[in-house]
Structures are given as structure tokens and as C-alpha cells.
Design an enzyme around this catalytic site. Structure first.
Site, PDB file in Angstrom:
ATOM      1  CG  ASP A   1      36.701  35.668  37.767  1.00 48.93           C
ATOM      2  OD1 ASP A   1      37.377  34.623  37.893  1.00 48.93           O
ATOM      3  OD2 ASP A   1      36.764  36.389  36.756  1.00 48.93           O
TER       4      ASP A   1
ATOM      5  CG  ASP B   1      44.565  47.891  41.565  1.00 51.62           C
ATOM      6  OD1 ASP B   1      44.201  48.523  42.569  1.00 51.62           O
ATOM      7  OD2 ASP B   1      44.709  46.656  41.556  1.00 51.62           O
TER       8      ASP B   1
END
Length: 738
Positions: free
Chosen positions: A444, A139
Site C-alpha cells: 500500500d 484469498d
């Protein structure tokens, strides 16, 4: 069914000793109710400390409610065991393709040498390489990480056959060579060990040299066309989509030094622009989902953080035992393994092991339909991550998805790049009903909750040999900030439409709703804890009793609940392998997190809901300087730089020390032993807080190393604590309770 190996692919066993535990839990619940009754029938008159009493009553109501929530994960624990030999006999070459996602975000915080160790460990799984593909999401879009992966793709040709030939564990080169500092003394393995270690050391040095230099040299750039993607204008927040297939598992020439096929290896950096929100790790995971569907399309996905290397080469087969089971496999969306660490000190000074969570809580959650998805070390059914609803009428095992065998590498790369542009997800269901959900720091947990509410179950599997090992925080500040992010994200879930009690109504069992709420309500626990740490100590200083006398019958429920829960907590910790000191460190961190991490998380969450704050994603540092590591290994608590969290902890520690000294003075010099009758519980509470804060006092007054408490915080906390003497006593005045 592939024939042979009769019987299920996994078995489930219930916990032992449930009768005695339930007897204990019921007795404590009765004690808690009696405490509530005592508070309710002894409310002082208006003007005689009523509001302080009622606030204390509110804190005890919260403690009781939260204790009940915690019992949900101890009521019905289950334990799983797999039969990998049956899986091999039954399915042999009919096992599905598996895609492994590794995520990294900053080469300075997450060193490329560490990242590629994780990549190499998952490339070396005991699994058919033709069916294994590994994807690295970078990223930061860093050429340093790209270069490290290029080096890893070359070293893999030696490392993977070495691992499989000699059954090496673990299969992270750094971890393996650290454990095996001295290789075999003679024979073929000794020669290959020396050769492989030399190759690894040379590769590691080259990577570290490039990282230290800060950029890739022109000579290295000529080694791979991929470096053309970087120019002077490229930054971590402003770059085009970059995707390169380093190893194409379909290519017959992509072989290791022994002539065997290598797994597919792919580098991905999704497009980033300063004016577009990129949704942090959730955005990276969804980009990986899209890219992998174009390249390898594995039916099963494993995602790991870049520091969580594989510690068990058989883990994929363990997970497939659940997905491929003929009776239960069709119900399972994901298999979660515990997050464990390889750098924990002997007594786990920062409580990073979270053993009670992974050895107790998650087994209890599994008994109600499955654990939370915690972001790493988790195997997913691809269809479930992409939003598929559970269909109970279909009992087919996991489907083997076909891979695109015709398209060229360049074609696949161009197609995949088009899927990870900034605009691709506009006006789509990605981040909503497809992939990981956006808008929450703990993407998550909320994604796992949504999957379970679509009818799927999850599995918690804690093998005897850990599946994954990572890097735990090595400073107090890192630990507190990490828990602030977790608790803030979980609390946001509770305040949103995804609240487990609302979103999970009629979809999840009550025990699982309660289990989720344990973590979602971490942040609100801060205020009842703050109140209990401050007010009983203040009133002890001024000789005012908030609890029944020792000779009063109402003293019994208080003393029983405190004693019984403490003994049970200690027994539970010792039974899962804690040392006494480790348990004590856990209690300290439990208090520190409630006072600092959770209180700041609560405030930030409320500010966000008022539109006064924005969500951020803070990466936990995976590196520290040598002096910090030395103190960590010696189990010396690290403070060092100023932090608002340290100010809170130091002030409360000093407050309780001042109050304990004042209360002891009153006991010894003024009122005598008779003061213990009505004040015993306050002495116990205040004394416990002082004992827990011993490392804080040492850092404030007895240490002069770089990790001691900053002088500014010490002076501030002492000044604030001394105000306890100045507060007029009438603010705390109560009638004496007979």
C-alpha cells in the site's frame, strides 16, 4: 456542474499555534546541535573509551536527524471539512459508480462472521444501490467464507432497508446490536428491531456452526451452484479461479424486503497454485481491479480490510466531495481515512490506536501533498490505481464510467474468471506500472508513493464520526509482529529505487519526502535505541560518566532537550485526547517496538537483500480465547508463549534493573551524593527504562496466569543480565570529565 449549491465541496484550514510550535522546534534544534558540539570536542583519547564515546555520538546524531524528520509533519498541518449538501444539490443522480473491495485471507484467523459484517456495513451505505458494488476477495478460497457470503446476501434484504428506514449507525449488524443491546420499547421500530436482530442471530449461529464443523454440509451445498467449485482436492493454495455474482444490481428482481434495488455483491477467489507466487494482498487487490472493471467498472474504488466495518453511512459522499470538487478534484488520486478500532482498552495498553500518527502526522503530510496510502479505508480514483499520469491541463471532474448492462451474469462470471488465472499477468505491467506494486510487504505505501510521484495529490480526511472501525491486536506478540512487518516493508522501500529522497526527487515536496522517511526509517532506529538502553546503564553500574556534570554549562542542552521534548510530547498527547496512563503506555510500546520489532525487521531486511531470506506476509489474528480477552480488557500485558522478541525485552529490562540497583548501591554505600553530579542523566535514563518495564517484571516474578513470562525466558534474561557484573570495568574506562 450540476447547478445549485455554490461554493467549493470542501474547505481546508491550517493548524493553530504554529508560531509557538516553531519557536519550540527551533530552540530544541539549537539544543541538539550543542549536544553534537559537546560530543565532538570532548572525544576521549584512543584507548580511553573513544569507540564507546563515538558510538554514543553516532546514536545522538541519529536521534537528532530523526527528530528533524518528525518535525516535518508538524510544521504545516491542514484539516479538511466537506459540504455533502452541496454535492447532493449539484450532482444529484450524476454521481459515479463506486466499487468496494473487501479482502480476507484465512477463515480461521479472520472469522467469516466478522467478514460478512464488514460486507453488510458497506452494502448499507447511504448511496444509490444501482451505483454501488461490493466485492469480497477470499484469498483462502474457502467454502466457509463463500457460505457466509451466501447467508449475508439473503440477510441483506432485511438489513439494508432496516438501516435506511431508521437511520441506523453503525451498519455492521454485530457492532450495532452490541451497542444497542436493548432495542426501542414500542412502536414499529421496536417490532422490526426484534425481527432483524433475531434474523441476524440465527444467521450468525448458522455461520459459526459451519465454521466450527469445518466444512459445508451436503444440504447446504444444494442451495447454490457455486459449491460445485469445491472438491476434496481443493486447498487454500491450490484451486481454480472462483467467481460468483450473488446479487446482480442490474436485475430488477434483485430487491430488498421494501422493494428497493440491492447493491451488486460478488465473491472472488483468484486461482492459486503451489508453484506460482501470488503476491499476497497486492495480488488480490489487482485481481479485484480487473474483475470489477468487467462487471461494474466503478470510477471510484474503496478498499477495506475484512475487519474494518463502515461506521459512517455518509462516508462515500464525504470522499466524493474531494473527487468532484471543480477546482481541486482533478488533482486528487485517493482519499485516506484513519484506521481506528472498536476494541481499544481505556488506556490503550498496546498503543494500537496510533493516535499521534492519525491525529498529528497525517495532517502534516496532507499539508505537503497528501498522506500515505495505508491499505484500508481508502477511496481511489480507478484510473490512478491503473497507472494513469496526472495531467494538469485537464480540470474535468471524475468521469462517470458506463456499466456493462447487456451481458448475462454467466457471461460476466466467465469473463471475470479469465482475468484472475495464475498466468494472466505474465508479461504485463500488472504489479509494476498498473495496480498495486508487487515485491514489498507494505504494498500500500509503495503504491501510494508511486501514485504521488506521477503528479497526483492525496487527501487525508478525519471526520468527527469515524469512517471505519476495526479490530486491534489483543496481545503483545501480535502487536510486535505486526509492527515488524510494517517496519520491514517500509525499510525495504528506503533501500530500493523507491527511496522517497531518490524516487521522489523533483516530484514530491521535501516535507513529504521527509514524512515518508519517518516510517521508512523505523527499523534503523532500533540500533541507536538499543545502544542508549544498554551502554549508559552499563557505565552507571561501573561508575563511569558519559554525560556532563550537573554544574557544567554543557549539562544545559542535554537537560533542556530531554525536558522540552518530553513536555511537548505529553502536551501533544493530552491535546488529542490521551489520558496520562495512555501516554505512558504509548511510551512503553514506543520503546518495545524499537527494541524488538524494529531490530528484527532490520536484520530480516538485510538478510533479504543478501538473498538469505524471503518476504512473507503474516496476517494479524482477529480472534483470541476468552482468557486472553479477559486479561486484555483488564489491561494486563500478555506474554504467554516463548518468543525471541520477549527474550530481548526481558533481558534488557533485567539488565537495566541490575544496573540501577548497582548504581544506587554505589551512590548510597560507596561514593555518596557526590556521584549524582556526573551520573544524574544516567540515573534518569536507567530509571526511566526500569519504570517503563514494570509490566515485564510483574510478568516475570509476580504473575502465575497463562499470560505470564515463560520461565525459560525469565531464567535466560536473568542470567544474561547478571553478566553485567562480570564484564571487566576497563572495557568502559573513561577519564573523569571536569
Amino acid at each position: 456542474m450540476g447547478g445549485g449549491g455554490e461554493g467549493p465541496l470542501f474547505e481546508t484550514k491550517g493548524g493553530k499555534g504554529r508560531f509557538w510550535y516553531k519557536l519550540y522546534a527551533c530552540s530544541v534544534f539549537v539544543g541538539v546541535c550543542l549536544i553534537w558540539v559537546y560530543r565532538a570536542i570532548h572525544i576521549p583519547k584512543l584507548g580511553e573509551g573513544r569507540w564507546i564515546w563515538l558510538a554514543l555520538f553516532g546514536a545522538e546524531l541519529w536521534f537528532g536527524f530523526y527528530w528533524v524528520l518528525n518535525q516535518s509533519v508538524r510544521w504545516n498541518p491542514v484539516y479538511r471539512h466537506t459540504f455533502k449538501e452541496r454535492l447532493s444539490q449539484r450532482y444529484q443522480d450524476k454521481l459515479p459508480n463506486v466499487d468496494v473491495f473487501v479482502c480476507t485471507a484465512d477463515p480461521m484467523i479472520e472469522p467469516p462472521a466478522m467478514v460478512i459484517n464488514t460486507v453488510l456495513s458497506v452494502m448499507a451505505y447511504e448511496y444509490s444501490p444501482e451505483k454501488l458494488s461490493v466485492y469480497l476477495s477470499d484469498d483462502a478460497g474457502s467454502e466457509l467464507t463463500f457460505y457466509a457470503l451466501l447467508e449475508a446476501s439473503c440477510f441483506a434484504k432485511s438489513w439494508i432497508p432496516f438501516c435506511k428506514k431508521f437511520k441506523v449507525e453503525p451498519r455492521s449488524p454485530a457492532a450495532y446490536f452490541k451497542e444497542e443491546r436493548i432495542g426501542p420499547k414500542d412502536g414499529l421500530q421496536a417490532a422490526e428491531w426484534e425481527k432483524t436482530k433475531s434474523l441476524y442471530t440465527e444467521m450468525e449461529n448458522r455461520i459459526n456452526d459451519v465454521v466450527k464443523f469445518g466444512k459445508v454440509s451436503e444440504n447446504i451445498r444444494q442451495q447454490h451452484r457455486g459449491f460445485l467449485e469445491w472438491n476434496r482436492a481443493t486447498t487454500s493454495q491450490d484451486h481454480q479461479a472462483i467467481l460468483h455474482i450473488f446479487i446482480d444490481g442490474r436485475d430488477k428482481n434483485a430487491i430488498d424486503d421494501e422493494g428497493f434495488t440491492l447493491p451488486t455483491l460478488v465473491y472472488m477467489a483468484r486461482e492459486k497454485r503451489p508453484y506460482r507466487h501470488h503476491n499476497f494482498k497486492a495480488g488480490a487487490m489487482n485481481s479485484l481491479l480487473k474483475v470489477s472493471s468487467e462487471i461494474s467498472n466503478g470510477a471510484v474504488i474503496l478498499n477495506v480490510d475484512c475487519d474494518m466495518y463502515s461506521n459512517n453511512s455518509e462516508t462515500i459522499k464525504d470522499a466524493l466531495c474531494f473527487f468532484m470538487d471543480e477546482e481541486k478534484g482533478h488533482e486528487i488520486a485517493y482519499v485516506q481515512l484513519p484506521q481506528l478500532f472498536n476494541n481499544i482498552t481505556k488506556n490503550d495498553i498496546y498503543g494500537s490506536l496510533l493516535a499521534l500518527v492519525f491525529k498529528v502526522d497525517f495532517h502534516g503530510l496532507d499539508g505537503y501533498g497528501g498522506p500515505l496510502y495505508v491499505g484500508s479505508g481508502c477511496f481511489h480514483r480507478r484510473d490512478c490505481l491503473c497507472g494513469k499520469q496526472f495531467n494538469g491541463t485537464c480540470k474535468a471532474a471524475i468521469q462517470v464510467k458506463d456499466r456493462n448492462m447487456e451481458a448475462s451474469v454467466s457471461t460476466l462470471e466467465e469473463r471475470a474468471k479469465s482475468l484472475i488465472t495464475c498466468t494472466y499477468e505474465d508479461n504485463t505491467e500488472w504489479g509494476k506500472e498498473m495496480g498495486l506494486k508487487y515485491g514489498c510487504p507494505v504494498e500500500d505505501v509503495i503504491t501510494g508513493l508511486a501514485i504521488q510521484c506521477r503528479g497526483w495529490k492525496s487527501i487525508y480526511f478525519n471526520p468527527s464520526r469515524a469512517g471505519f472501525l476495526g479490530v486491534a491486536p489483543v496481545t503483545l506478540a501480535q502487536t510486535l509482529v505486526q509492527h515488524k512487518r510494517w517496519s520491514e516493508g517500509d525499510f525495504q522501500i528506503f533501500l530500493s529505487r523507491y527511496c522517497p529522497f531518490l524516487y521522489g526527487k523533483r516530484k514530491l515536496k521535501l516535507g513529504l519526502q521527509m514524512g515518508y522517511s519517518i516510517y521508512c526509517l523505523w527499523a534503523p532506529c532500533s540500533f541507536s535505541t538499543l545502544y542508549y538502553v544498554i551502554i549508559p546503564s552499563f557505565t552507571l553500574l561501573h561508575g563511569i560518566s558519559l554525560f556532563p556534570k550537573v554544574c557544567d554549562i554543557w549539562f544545559v542542552p542535554f537537560s533542556y532537550v530531554i525536558t522540552a521534548t518530553t513536555i511537548f510530547n505529553l502536551w501533544e498527547a493530552l491535546s488529542i485526547g490521551y489520558t496520562m496512563k495512555q501516554w505512558w503506555n504509548e511510551q512503553r510500546m514506543y520503546l518495545f517496538k524499537r527494541l524488538a520489532s524494529y531490530s528484527f525487521a532490520f536484520i530480516d531486511t538485510i538478510l533479504k537483500h543478501l538473498g538469505l531470506n524471503k518476504s512473507t506476509f503474516i496476517i494479524t489474528a482477529k480472534v483470541a480465547d476468552d482468557e486472553v480477552l479477559k486479561r486484555y480488557e483488564q489491561e494486563i500485558m500478555e506474554f504467554g508463549s516463548p518468543s525471541p522478541m520477549f527474550t530481548v525485552l526481558a533481558t534488557l529490562a533485567m539488565l537495566n534493573l541490575v544496573c540501577l540497583i548497582g548504581g544506587t548501591k554505589r551512590l548510597v554505600l560507596d561514593e555518596g551524593i557526590g556521584l549524582l553530579g556526573p551520573m544524574l542523566l544516567q540515573f534518569v535514563l536507567c530509571g526511566s527504562v526500569v519504570l517503563i518495564n514494570m509490566p515485564v517484571y510483574q510478568a516475570m516474578f509476580f504473575r502465575n496466569d497463562a499470560g505470564c513470562m515463560p520461565t525459560s525466558i525469565t531464567l535466560t534474561s536473568v542470567a544474561l543480565a547478571m553478566l553485567a557484573y562480570i564484564v571487566p570495568e576497563q572495557y568502559f574506562r573513561f577519564p573523569r570529565i571536569s
